[in-house]
Design a protein around this motif. Structure first.
Motif, PDB file in Angstrom:
ATOM      1  N   THR A 171       0.831  -1.200   0.000  1.00 23.34           N
ATOM      2  CA  THR A 171       0.000   0.000   0.000  1.00 23.34           C
ATOM      3  C   THR A 171       0.866   1.251   0.000  1.00 23.34           C
ATOM      4  O   THR A 171       1.769   1.391   0.828  1.00 23.34           O
ATOM      5  CB  THR A 171      -0.912   0.020   1.247  1.00 23.34           C
ATOM      6  OG1 THR A 171      -1.675  -1.188   1.258  1.00 23.34           O
ATOM      7  CG2 THR A 171      -1.865   1.212   1.211  1.00 23.34           C
ATOM      8  N   VAL A 172       0.575   2.135  -0.941  1.00 19.31           N
ATOM      9  CA  VAL A 172       1.254   3.430  -1.014  1.00 19.31           C
ATOM     10  C   VAL A 172       0.236   4.490  -0.610  1.00 19.31           C
ATOM     11  O   VAL A 172      -0.862   4.554  -1.161  1.00 19.31           O
ATOM     12  CB  VAL A 172       1.769   3.711  -2.436  1.00 19.31           C
ATOM     13  CG1 VAL A 172       2.365   5.116  -2.522  1.00 19.31           C
ATOM     14  CG2 VAL A 172       2.809   2.665  -2.849  1.00 19.31           C
ATOM     15  N   SER A 212       1.291  12.023 -10.105  1.00 17.49           N
ATOM     16  CA  SER A 212       2.445  11.318 -10.659  1.00 17.49           C
ATOM     17  C   SER A 212       2.821  10.126  -9.773  1.00 17.49           C
ATOM     18  O   SER A 212       3.052   9.010 -10.257  1.00 17.49           O
ATOM     19  CB  SER A 212       3.616  12.297 -10.779  1.00 17.49           C
ATOM     20  OG  SER A 212       4.743  11.656 -11.295  1.00 17.49           O
ATOM     21  N   PHE A 213       2.856  10.355  -8.448  1.00 26.26           N
ATOM     22  CA  PHE A 213       3.152   9.255  -7.523  1.00 26.26           C
ATOM     23  C   PHE A 213       2.056   8.192  -7.589  1.00 26.26           C
ATOM     24  O   PHE A 213       2.334   6.991  -7.529  1.00 26.26           O
ATOM     25  CB  PHE A 213       3.267   9.777  -6.087  1.00 26.26           C
ATOM     26  CG  PHE A 213       4.665  10.202  -5.726  1.00 26.26           C
ATOM     27  CD1 PHE A 213       5.658   9.262  -5.528  1.00 26.26           C
ATOM     28  CD2 PHE A 213       4.979  11.537  -5.575  1.00 26.26           C
ATOM     29  CE1 PHE A 213       6.959   9.644  -5.191  1.00 26.26           C
ATOM     30  CE2 PHE A 213       6.272  11.927  -5.232  1.00 26.26           C
ATOM     31  CZ  PHE A 213       7.265  10.984  -5.042  1.00 26.26           C
ATOM     32  N   GLU A 214       0.813   8.637  -7.689  1.00 23.88           N
ATOM     33  CA  GLU A 214      -0.291   7.670  -7.683  1.00 23.88           C
ATOM     34  C   GLU A 214      -0.271   6.808  -8.949  1.00 23.88           C
ATOM     35  O   GLU A 214      -0.506   5.602  -8.892  1.00 23.88           O
ATOM     36  CB  GLU A 214      -1.623   8.404  -7.503  1.00 23.88           C
ATOM     37  CG  GLU A 214      -1.746   8.952  -6.076  1.00 23.88           C
ATOM     38  CD  GLU A 214      -2.997   9.772  -5.805  1.00 23.88           C
ATOM     39  OE1 GLU A 214      -3.234  10.102  -4.640  1.00 23.88           O
ATOM     40  OE2 GLU A 214      -3.725  10.092  -6.765  1.00 23.88           O
ATOM     41  N   THR A 269      -3.698   4.851  -1.764  1.00 24.78           N
ATOM     42  CA  THR A 269      -4.691   5.542  -0.947  1.00 24.78           C
ATOM     43  C   THR A 269      -4.221   6.966  -0.694  1.00 24.78           C
ATOM     44  O   THR A 269      -3.034   7.198  -0.476  1.00 24.78           O
ATOM     45  CB  THR A 269      -4.845   4.845   0.424  1.00 24.78           C
ATOM     46  OG1 THR A 269      -5.148   3.480   0.191  1.00 24.78           O
ATOM     47  CG2 THR A 269      -5.944   5.464   1.242  1.00 24.78           C
ATOM     48  N   HIS A 270      -5.167   7.895  -0.725  1.00 22.38           N
ATOM     49  CA  HIS A 270      -4.841   9.275  -0.390  1.00 22.38           C
ATOM     50  C   HIS A 270      -5.412   9.591   0.985  1.00 22.38           C
ATOM     51  O   HIS A 270      -6.588   9.335   1.237  1.00 22.38           O
ATOM     52  CB  HIS A 270      -5.426  10.216  -1.443  1.00 22.38           C
ATOM     53  CG  HIS A 270      -5.277  11.658  -1.078  1.00 22.38           C
ATOM     54  ND1 HIS A 270      -4.044  12.231  -0.848  1.00 22.38           N
ATOM     55  CD2 HIS A 270      -6.199  12.622  -0.872  1.00 22.38           C
ATOM     56  CE1 HIS A 270      -4.221  13.504  -0.533  1.00 22.38           C
ATOM     57  NE2 HIS A 270      -5.515  13.763  -0.530  1.00 22.38           N
ATOM     58  N   TYR A 310       4.309   2.425   2.106  1.00 20.21           N
ATOM     59  CA  TYR A 310       5.021   3.623   1.652  1.00 20.21           C
ATOM     60  C   TYR A 310       4.183   4.857   2.012  1.00 20.21           C
ATOM     61  O   TYR A 310       2.962   4.827   1.857  1.00 20.21           O
ATOM     62  CB  TYR A 310       5.203   3.626   0.132  1.00 20.21           C
ATOM     63  CG  TYR A 310       6.084   2.530  -0.399  1.00 20.21           C
ATOM     64  CD1 TYR A 310       7.420   2.765  -0.707  1.00 20.21           C
ATOM     65  CD2 TYR A 310       5.569   1.246  -0.621  1.00 20.21           C
ATOM     66  CE1 TYR A 310       8.229   1.756  -1.199  1.00 20.21           C
ATOM     67  CE2 TYR A 310       6.370   0.228  -1.114  1.00 20.21           C
ATOM     68  CZ  TYR A 310       7.700   0.486  -1.401  1.00 20.21           C
ATOM     69  OH  TYR A 310       8.501  -0.512  -1.896  1.00 20.21           O
ATOM     70  N   ILE A 311       4.837   5.900   2.476  1.00 17.75           N
ATOM     71  CA  ILE A 311       4.154   7.174   2.727  1.00 17.75           C
ATOM     72  C   ILE A 311       4.850   8.247   1.887  1.00 17.75           C
ATOM     73  O   ILE A 311       6.058   8.472   2.035  1.00 17.75           O
ATOM     74  CB  ILE A 311       4.207   7.571   4.217  1.00 17.75           C
ATOM     75  CG1 ILE A 311       3.542   6.491   5.079  1.00 17.75           C
ATOM     76  CG2 ILE A 311       3.528   8.922   4.433  1.00 17.75           C
ATOM     77  CD1 ILE A 311       3.700   6.714   6.586  1.00 17.75           C
ATOM     78  N   VAL A 312       4.092   8.843   0.997  1.00 12.17           N
ATOM     79  CA  VAL A 312       4.622   9.938   0.169  1.00 12.17           C
ATOM     80  C   VAL A 312       4.121  11.225   0.804  1.00 12.17           C
ATOM     81  O   VAL A 312       2.908  11.441   0.890  1.00 12.17           O
ATOM     82  CB  VAL A 312       4.114   9.830  -1.283  1.00 12.17           C
ATOM     83  CG1 VAL A 312       4.664  10.981  -2.119  1.00 12.17           C
ATOM     84  CG2 VAL A 312       4.505   8.485  -1.888  1.00 12.17           C
ATOM     85  N   VAL A 313       5.039  12.044   1.297  1.00  9.48           N
ATOM     86  CA  VAL A 313       4.593  13.181   2.110  1.00  9.48           C
ATOM     87  C   VAL A 313       5.075  14.521   1.545  1.00  9.48           C
ATOM     88  O   VAL A 313       6.201  14.653   1.082  1.00  9.48           O
ATOM     89  CB  VAL A 313       5.053  13.006   3.582  1.00  9.48           C
ATOM     90  CG1 VAL A 313       6.557  12.938   3.696  1.00  9.48           C
ATOM     91  CG2 VAL A 313       4.516  14.101   4.468  1.00  9.48           C
TER      92      VAL A 313
END
Lengths: 182, 308
Positions: free
Chosen positions: B46-47, B61-63, B74-75, B103-106
């Motif tokens: 899960t990102v 772009s990340f999604e 997931t947002h 993964y956490i994109v912050v």
């Protein structure tokens, strides 16, 4: 105690094996005007190129491509190192084409399963066959080669190592025995 | 290549790690030409995108990158979460930890927030922009885009134009360009030039001097709306006249065969005109496409739970 290595195929036997694979593939595809050989990285690639050269001598047009199965490995998360990607390169339309996947050894069948997944992202081939230099018994998946130059049964601690001039600087096909753990 | 847990900035990457990410982005970009643009690499993982600042392009772009690697995406909706009720970043991280995201994109307006999160989770944390500090994936995609043109970037010259002082893009991108052997110069109004610029980076106050430096690529930065109309720039018209890529300056680029880059989104009529957007060596769309490939490469390289 160090591990040891014994010859499974000599250089001449490897060359004869490649010729035999080419003849078998040609014979099994009598109606085809062209055929595609797709080598699985790393050593399936030189094998595919060598078989292609032999098939062309038999008067059949051959396309050659490559497949990188790294993204499809079911054990990627367990790797200590992240592998560099080669990327697949199939620069021709595989739809309705007879495709022969080429790999130097088949053992568990997992690599072939992964290669099929990747191949089908490029299109819908008419037929897919599998050619290997060595069929090592011990399948974990129900996948069998259509063509093999040699079939062997080995003990669990033994490993088939195929080397090609193009990749390794020499042609060799050996069985390596791992040293027992202390 | 040894996997890492987090990607927080460019400065902490080794040359080998930068090359690894850039080299692997190529095979990922090749996927986009196929009808099936997906590989199963992150299947079952899960990102989560956690954007405390609004962003459409970087988040999308990340999604898209995560989806093409077969991850579940997931947002975390800040606007409707308890963050607006005063929940701290670490409380949010604890919640995400309980959800077992990988993964956490912050993105956060406060420099250092991604580092704080990274220290408090087993998930891999990717900095998608923090304050004025860093925007590492933007820098990596910029470098990848230029490497598609020049395989070896050593000796290439990039002129970065605009609000250098407040730009995490300028910081990260000029750093990676220099790491790859490029020469970098800045063109900015005095109010937007950082106080301390490394000696080897020339600073210019006007286009004439900057063009005399003979750049190979012009990298325009986005001018933030809040910095127009004082104290940094009196008006967008004046910014455009003095520092924007006017139609006349586009002609200079054309005569000299210079490439043009911009991290987006573009303020048309401020840092660039329509003629600039249509310029044949404008790489903006290529940067967007490459952003997905580079982010796939980053997600492929990082490993949740890996020791840092």
């Amino acid at each position: 105690m160090a591990g040891n290595e014994r010859t499974l195929l000599t250089q001449a036997q490897m060359a004869d094996g490649v010729k035999a694979l080419a003849q078998s593939i040609r014979a099994a595809n009598p109606e085809a005007e062209s055929i595609a050989l797709v080598g699985v990285f790393t050593r399936g690639v030189p094998l595919a190129k060598r078989i292609a050269a032999e098939i062309e001598k038999l008067g059949l047009k051959v396309f050659v491509g490559t497949i990188d199965i790294t993204q499809y490995r079911d054990d990627l998360n367990t790797f200590q190192m992240v592998p560099k990607l080669e990327g697949s390169d199939i620069a021709f339309d595989i739809d309705d084409l007879n495709v022969v996947l080429c790999d130097e050894v088949i053992y568990t069948g997992r690599s072939v399963r992964a290669a099929l997944d990747e191949l089908l992202n490029f299109g819908r081939p008419k037929r897919v066959q599998l050619a290997v230099l060595v069929d090592r018994c011990g399948r974990e998946f129900p996948v069998q080669p259509d063509f093999s130059a040699l079939k062997v049964t080995l003990a669990p601690g033994e490993r088939v190592a195929v080397r090609f001039e193009e990749v390794d600087g020499q042609d060799a096909c050996t069985v390596q025995t791992q040293a027992p753990a202390r | 290549m040894t996997p890492r847990k987090d990607l927080l900035d460019i400065a902490s990457l080794t040359d080998e790690e930068i090359s690894f990410v850039l080299d692997n982005a190529g095979p990922f970009k090749d996927l986009f030409k196929r009808s099936v643009k997906k590989v199963p690499t992150l299947k079952g993982q899960t990102v989560l995108t956690l954007f405390y600042e609004p962003s459409t392009r970087t988040r999308s772009s990340f999604e898209v990158a995560a989806s093409r690697l077969s991850a579940d995406v997931t947002h975390f909706d800040i606007e409707s979460s308890s963050v607006v009720k005063g929940e701290s970043v670490l409380d949010t991280v604890e919640t995400l930890e309980a959800m077992r995201v990988d993964y956490i994109v912050v993105r956060h307006k406060q420099s250092g927030t991604p580092n704080l999160i990274a220290k408090n989770t087993r998930a891999s944390v990717i900095n998608a922009g923090d304050g004025w500090h860093a925007h590492p994936t933007q820098a990596l995609l910029d470098a990848f885009t230029l490497r598609e043109i020049h395989k070896d970037l050593r000796g290439c010259r990039a002129l970065i134009v605009g609000d250098i002082q407040h730009s995490r893009v300028a910081r990260s991108t000029s750093l990676i360009f220099r790491r790859l052997g490029m020469q970098v110069a800045y063109l900015a109004p005095g109010s937007m030039m950082p106080r301390e610029v490394p000696q080897e980076i020339p600073q210019f106050g006007n286009w004439t001097d900057a063009f005399d430096w003979k750049p190979d690529v012009i990298y325009l930065l986005r001018v933030q709306g809040e910095r127009i109309d004082e104290p940094f720039v009196p008006s967008s018209a004046e910014y455009h006249r003095n520092y924007g890529l006017t139609n006349e300056r586009v002609e200079v680029l054309r005569e000299r065969g210079l490439y043009l880059m911009h991290p987006g989104p573009v303020n048309r009529g401020v840092e660039i005109t329509d003629a600039g957007m249509n310029y044949e060596k404008c790489l903006i769309n290529q940067q967007v496409e490459n952003g997905i490939a580079v982010r796939m490469s980053v997600l492929y390289w990082l490993r949740p739970g890996a020791a840092e």
